[in-house]
Write a protein that holds these residues in place. Structure first.
Motif, PDB file in Angstrom:
ATOM      1  N   MET A  13       0.810  -1.135  -0.107  1.00 46.88           N
ATOM      2  CA  MET A  13       0.021   0.076  -0.044  1.00 46.88           C
ATOM      3  C   MET A  13       1.095   1.266   0.070  1.00 46.88           C
ATOM      4  SD  MET A  13      -3.305  -0.380  -0.307  1.00 46.88           S
ATOM      5  CE  MET A  13      -3.963   1.158   0.334  1.00 46.88           C
ATOM      6  N   SER A  14       2.210   0.949   0.292  1.00 43.33           N
ATOM      7  CA  SER A  14       2.856   2.389   0.393  1.00 43.33           C
ATOM      8  C   SER A  14       2.716   3.057  -0.868  1.00 43.33           C
ATOM      9  CB  SER A  14       4.482   1.976   0.720  1.00 43.33           C
ATOM     10  OG  SER A  14       5.000   1.107  -0.388  1.00 43.33           O
ATOM     11  N   ASP A  15       2.984   2.529  -2.010  1.00 46.20           N
ATOM     12  CA  ASP A  15       2.502   3.227  -3.405  1.00 46.20           C
ATOM     13  C   ASP A  15       1.481   3.859  -3.351  1.00 46.20           C
ATOM     14  OD1 ASP A  15       5.125   2.217  -4.234  1.00 46.20           O
ATOM     15  OD2 ASP A  15       4.448   0.486  -5.402  1.00 46.20           O
ATOM     16  N   ALA A  16       0.459   3.341  -2.985  1.00 41.98           N
ATOM     17  CA  ALA A  16      -0.886   4.031  -2.978  1.00 41.98           C
ATOM     18  C   ALA A  16      -0.894   5.302  -2.003  1.00 41.98           C
ATOM     19  CB  ALA A  16      -1.997   2.977  -2.518  1.00 41.98           C
ATOM     20  N   HIS A  17      -0.252   5.126  -0.873  1.00 41.86           N
ATOM     21  CA  HIS A  17      -0.469   6.341   0.005  1.00 41.86           C
ATOM     22  C   HIS A  17       0.803   7.555  -0.792  1.00 41.86           C
ATOM     23  CE1 HIS A  17      -0.943   3.051   3.058  1.00 41.86           C
ATOM     24  NE2 HIS A  17      -2.065   3.704   3.019  1.00 41.86           N
ATOM     25  N   ALA A  18       1.678   7.085  -1.347  1.00 41.02           N
ATOM     26  CA  ALA A  18       2.543   8.263  -2.046  1.00 41.02           C
ATOM     27  C   ALA A  18       1.691   8.680  -3.253  1.00 41.02           C
ATOM     28  CB  ALA A  18       3.704   7.458  -2.513  1.00 41.02           C
ATOM     29  N   VAL A  19       0.979   8.004  -3.759  1.00 41.11           N
ATOM     30  CA  VAL A  19       0.085   8.635  -4.957  1.00 41.11           C
ATOM     31  C   VAL A  19      -1.067   9.600  -4.241  1.00 41.11           C
ATOM     32  CG1 VAL A  19      -1.776   8.142  -6.703  1.00 41.11           C
ATOM     33  CG2 VAL A  19       0.346   6.783  -6.577  1.00 41.11           C
ATOM     34  N   ARG A  20      -1.468   9.111  -3.349  1.00 38.67           N
ATOM     35  CA  ARG A  20      -2.419  10.329  -2.424  1.00 38.67           C
ATOM     36  C   ARG A  20      -1.844  11.353  -2.010  1.00 38.67           C
ATOM     37  NH1 ARG A  20      -4.909   5.296   1.459  1.00 38.67           N
ATOM     38  NH2 ARG A  20      -5.842   4.063  -0.391  1.00 38.67           N
ATOM     39  N   ARG A  21      -0.517  11.263  -1.396  1.00 36.71           N
ATOM     40  CA  ARG A  21       0.127  12.573  -0.868  1.00 36.71           C
ATOM     41  C   ARG A  21       0.601  13.481  -2.280  1.00 36.71           C
ATOM     42  NH1 ARG A  21       2.638   8.408   2.154  1.00 36.71           N
ATOM     43  NH2 ARG A  21       4.538   8.635   0.926  1.00 36.71           N
ATOM     44  N   ASP A  22       0.875  12.887  -3.182  1.00 39.17           N
ATOM     45  CA  ASP A  22       0.950  13.659  -4.658  1.00 39.17           C
ATOM     46  C   ASP A  22      -0.342  14.242  -4.991  1.00 39.17           C
ATOM     47  OD1 ASP A  22       3.425  12.778  -4.662  1.00 39.17           O
ATOM     48  OD2 ASP A  22       3.224  11.313  -6.412  1.00 39.17           O
ATOM     49  N   ARG A  23      -1.400  13.589  -4.990  1.00 31.69           N
ATOM     50  CA  ARG A  23      -2.626  14.524  -5.103  1.00 31.69           C
ATOM     51  C   ARG A  23      -2.811  15.705  -4.313  1.00 31.69           C
ATOM     52  NH1 ARG A  23      -6.866  10.217  -4.695  1.00 31.69           N
ATOM     53  NH2 ARG A  23      -8.326  11.757  -5.355  1.00 31.69           N
ATOM     54  N   LEU A  24      -2.678  15.165  -2.964  1.00 31.83           N
ATOM     55  CA  LEU A  24      -2.713  16.500  -2.209  1.00 31.83           C
ATOM     56  C   LEU A  24      -1.705  17.441  -2.307  1.00 31.83           C
ATOM     57  CD1 LEU A  24      -3.649  17.845   0.482  1.00 31.83           C
ATOM     58  CD2 LEU A  24      -1.918  16.332   1.761  1.00 31.83           C
ATOM     59  N   LEU A  25      -0.434  17.252  -2.825  1.00 37.01           N
ATOM     60  CA  LEU A  25       0.313  18.301  -3.203  1.00 37.01           C
ATOM     61  C   LEU A  25      -0.212  19.069  -4.444  1.00 37.01           C
ATOM     62  CD1 LEU A  25       3.900  16.802  -2.577  1.00 37.01           C
ATOM     63  CD2 LEU A  25       2.769  19.106  -1.427  1.00 37.01           C
ATOM     64  N   GLU A  26      -0.711  18.444  -5.351  1.00 37.24           N
ATOM     65  CA  GLU A  26      -1.304  19.004  -6.469  1.00 37.24           C
ATOM     66  C   GLU A  26      -2.203  20.259  -6.201  1.00 37.24           C
ATOM     67  OE1 GLU A  26      -2.645  16.010  -9.374  1.00 37.24           O
ATOM     68  OE2 GLU A  26      -0.756  15.274  -9.347  1.00 37.24           O
ATOM     69  N   HIS A  27      -3.059  19.846  -5.387  1.00 32.33           N
ATOM     70  CA  HIS A  27      -4.261  20.674  -4.928  1.00 32.33           C
ATOM     71  C   HIS A  27      -3.308  22.042  -4.084  1.00 32.33           C
ATOM     72  CE1 HIS A  27      -7.741  22.148  -3.069  1.00 32.33           C
ATOM     73  NE2 HIS A  27      -7.194  22.570  -2.084  1.00 32.33           N
ATOM     74  N   CYS A  28      -2.200  21.640  -3.273  1.00 28.26           N
ATOM     75  CA  CYS A  28      -1.788  22.781  -2.655  1.00 28.26           C
ATOM     76  C   CYS A  28      -0.786  23.734  -3.471  1.00 28.26           C
ATOM     77  CB  CYS A  28      -0.797  22.250  -1.578  1.00 28.26           C
ATOM     78  SG  CYS A  28      -1.549  21.336  -0.181  1.00 28.26           S
ATOM     79  N   SER A  29      -0.442  23.170  -4.474  1.00 30.47           N
ATOM     80  CA  SER A  29       0.416  23.790  -5.397  1.00 30.47           C
ATOM     81  C   SER A  29      -0.673  24.822  -6.152  1.00 30.47           C
ATOM     82  CB  SER A  29       0.995  23.019  -6.618  1.00 30.47           C
ATOM     83  OG  SER A  29       2.073  22.294  -5.902  1.00 30.47           O
ATOM     84  N   ALA A  30      -1.775  24.177  -6.634  1.00 31.88           N
ATOM     85  CA  ALA A  30      -2.725  24.873  -7.327  1.00 31.88           C
ATOM     86  C   ALA A  30      -3.353  26.160  -6.507  1.00 31.88           C
ATOM     87  CB  ALA A  30      -3.955  24.237  -7.763  1.00 31.88           C
ATOM     88  N   ALA A  31      -3.279  26.007  -5.231  1.00 33.32           N
ATOM     89  CA  ALA A  31      -3.818  27.106  -4.520  1.00 33.32           C
ATOM     90  C   ALA A  31      -2.603  27.882  -3.782  1.00 33.32           C
ATOM     91  CB  ALA A  31      -4.547  26.352  -3.160  1.00 33.32           C
ATOM     92  N   GLY A  32      -1.650  27.752  -4.325  1.00 38.83           N
ATOM     93  CA  GLY A  32      -0.362  28.572  -3.936  1.00 38.83           C
ATOM     94  C   GLY A  32       0.341  28.133  -2.798  1.00 38.83           C
ATOM     95  N   MET A  33       0.172  26.946  -2.379  1.00 45.13           N
ATOM     96  CA  MET A  33       0.762  26.406  -0.983  1.00 45.13           C
ATOM     97  C   MET A  33       2.019  25.801  -1.477  1.00 45.13           C
ATOM     98  SD  MET A  33      -1.407  27.748   1.122  1.00 45.13           S
ATOM     99  CE  MET A  33      -1.796  29.058   0.088  1.00 45.13           C
ATOM    100  N   ASP A  34       2.860  25.956  -0.249  1.00 44.29           N
ATOM    101  CA  ASP A  34       4.130  25.170  -0.422  1.00 44.29           C
ATOM    102  C   ASP A  34       4.033  23.662   0.337  1.00 44.29           C
ATOM    103  OD1 ASP A  34       5.192  27.444  -1.831  1.00 44.29           O
ATOM    104  OD2 ASP A  34       5.708  28.059   0.497  1.00 44.29           O
ATOM    105  N   ALA A  35       3.148  23.456   1.218  1.00 44.01           N
ATOM    106  CA  ALA A  35       3.111  22.368   2.030  1.00 44.01           C
ATOM    107  C   ALA A  35       2.022  22.247   2.886  1.00 44.01           C
ATOM    108  CB  ALA A  35       4.240  22.318   2.895  1.00 44.01           C
ATOM    109  N   ALA A  36       1.620  21.087   3.376  1.00 48.63           N
ATOM    110  CA  ALA A  36       0.419  20.781   3.883  1.00 48.63           C
ATOM    111  C   ALA A  36       0.771  20.040   5.283  1.00 48.63           C
ATOM    112  CB  ALA A  36      -0.614  20.002   3.268  1.00 48.63           C
ATOM    113  N   LEU A  37       0.153  20.445   6.429  1.00 56.46           N
ATOM    114  CA  LEU A  37       0.269  19.851   7.961  1.00 56.46           C
ATOM    115  C   LEU A  37      -1.080  19.243   8.080  1.00 56.46           C
ATOM    116  CD1 LEU A  37       1.472  19.304  10.465  1.00 56.46           C
ATOM    117  CD2 LEU A  37       0.882  21.269  11.189  1.00 56.46           C
TER     118      LEU A  37
END
Length: 368
Positions: A1-25
């Protein structure tokens, strides 16, 4: 499942980048688990463009209910004895020169929010909102496989209980036995407190079991759900105790059964979220059963017992493919009891066979 979790984090980063965010906590336990596989333990997750860091509490045990809480694919850092993991993650964000940090304001208390801000001077905090919850709505096939197992465990526990003697036993005792049986069959735990209602308590939504004893001629409503690898389903059934049911019991059960079937049959990708509820409510209303304050007859389910979407009469939005939802209409007659029937299903297109039923215990009016 580690690959699936990494994909999910990448999707989160895409959203953050689109909103002008550098990171998420991330601090919500269910969201941390979704993004890392880490079982709930008070951990916080920092996700930046360069890395992901899981901040763990100092007193974390090596195991939690048999599951190792440490994801193997993430850097880990333990907080000090008196330190909140969100503070540690915020300090790491400042050290990584994060400028714009998205946080889950709906999860953080005012005190924790202030501590995060204090530990990350120069970092601007923004509300991430329920971004991760929205990512969680559509499940992947591994998540659905876990939901299937959770449903099988609940069905097995309920089936065994129905084969035992019920008359004279209290609601509270039956609920405790069902929770034990689910754990015995491999559940992490009960996904929510088991509800058992008999006689005048039957048919109530989220009834808390009492010391009322099961009697001949009673309706008996059982609502349960096992949690497996963090994922939970819901199932509710109503039976009659003793000999043949009374005429009013047969008719009320038939009505609720037909209403629940009508709601299940309209589940499909692209269908408005209000449609299943309205399909059930229309049949109940024609029979004279209307609520002054209608509560939704269904909702999403997964890592939390109640997730998006809501399936209420006034909900907006549409259903997506691979979204697990509950469908559970009911009627309760004060002083007499009632009927509630609920299933967990996965929304699927007609080309794939339509909605996938996970909770398969019979919905017939059994006399026990």
């Amino acid at each position: 499942m580690s690959d699936a979790h990494a994909v999910r984090r990448d999707r989160l980063l895409e959203h953050c980048s689109a909103a002008g965010m550098d990171a998420a906590l991330i601090t919500s336990p269910a969201n941390v688990r979704y993004l890392t596989g880490c079982t709930p333990c008070g951990a916080s997750l920092l996700v930046t463009r360069e890395r992901a860091l899981l901040a763990l509490p100092a007193d974390l045990p090596p195991e939690d209910n048999g599951e190792f809480v440490y994801p193997v694919d993430l850097p880990l850092q333990s907080a000090a004895a008196d330190q909140d993991t969100a503070e540690l993650a915020a300090m790491a964000a400042a050290g990584d020169r994060v400028g714009e940090l998205a946080v889950e304001e709906h999860d953080l208390t005012v005190r924790r929010y202030r501590e995060v801000a204090d530990r990350a001077p120069g970092v601007r905090l923004h509300d991430l909102g329920r971004t991760v919850e929205r990512l969680r709505v559509v499940k992947d096939e591994q998540e659905i496989a876990d939901l299937r197992i959770a449903a099988e465990i609940g069905d097995q526990a309920l089936g065994e209980l129905l084969e035992s003697i019920l008359v004279g036993r209290t609601e509270r005792h039956l609920a405790m036995e069902l929770e034990r049986r689910m754990v015995d069959h491999g559940a992490d735990r009960a996904g929510f407190p088991v509800s058992v209602g008999t006689g005048s308590h039957s048919g109530q939504a989220d009834h808390r079991p009492t010391d009322r004893r099961v009697e001949e001629g009673d309706f008996l409503t059982v609502s349960l759900g096992a949690q497996y690898r963090g994922y939970t389903v819901r199932s509710t059934r109503t039976f009659v105790i003793g000999a043949a049911p009374a005429g009013w019991q047969v008719e009320l059960h038939r009505l609720v059964f037909e209403a629940q079937r009508a709601a299940r049959e309209v589940l499909a990708p692209g269908v408005p979220c209000s449609t299943p509820d309205r399909a059930a409510r229309e049949l109940l209303g024609e029979a004279g059963y209307r609520e002054d304050r209608p509560r939704p007859f269904g909702h999403g389910i997964g890592l939390e017992v109640r997730e998006a979407p809501q399936l209420g009469p006034s909900e907006t939005g549409k259903l997506d493919n691979r979204v697990p939802v509950t469908v559970g209409p009911g009627v309760h007659l004060p002083g007499r009891g009632g009927v509630r029937i609920e299933d967990t299903l996965v929304v699927r297109p007609v080309a794939e066979g339509g909605p996938e039923l996970l909770t398969i215990t019979t919905k017939e009016l059994l006399a026990l």
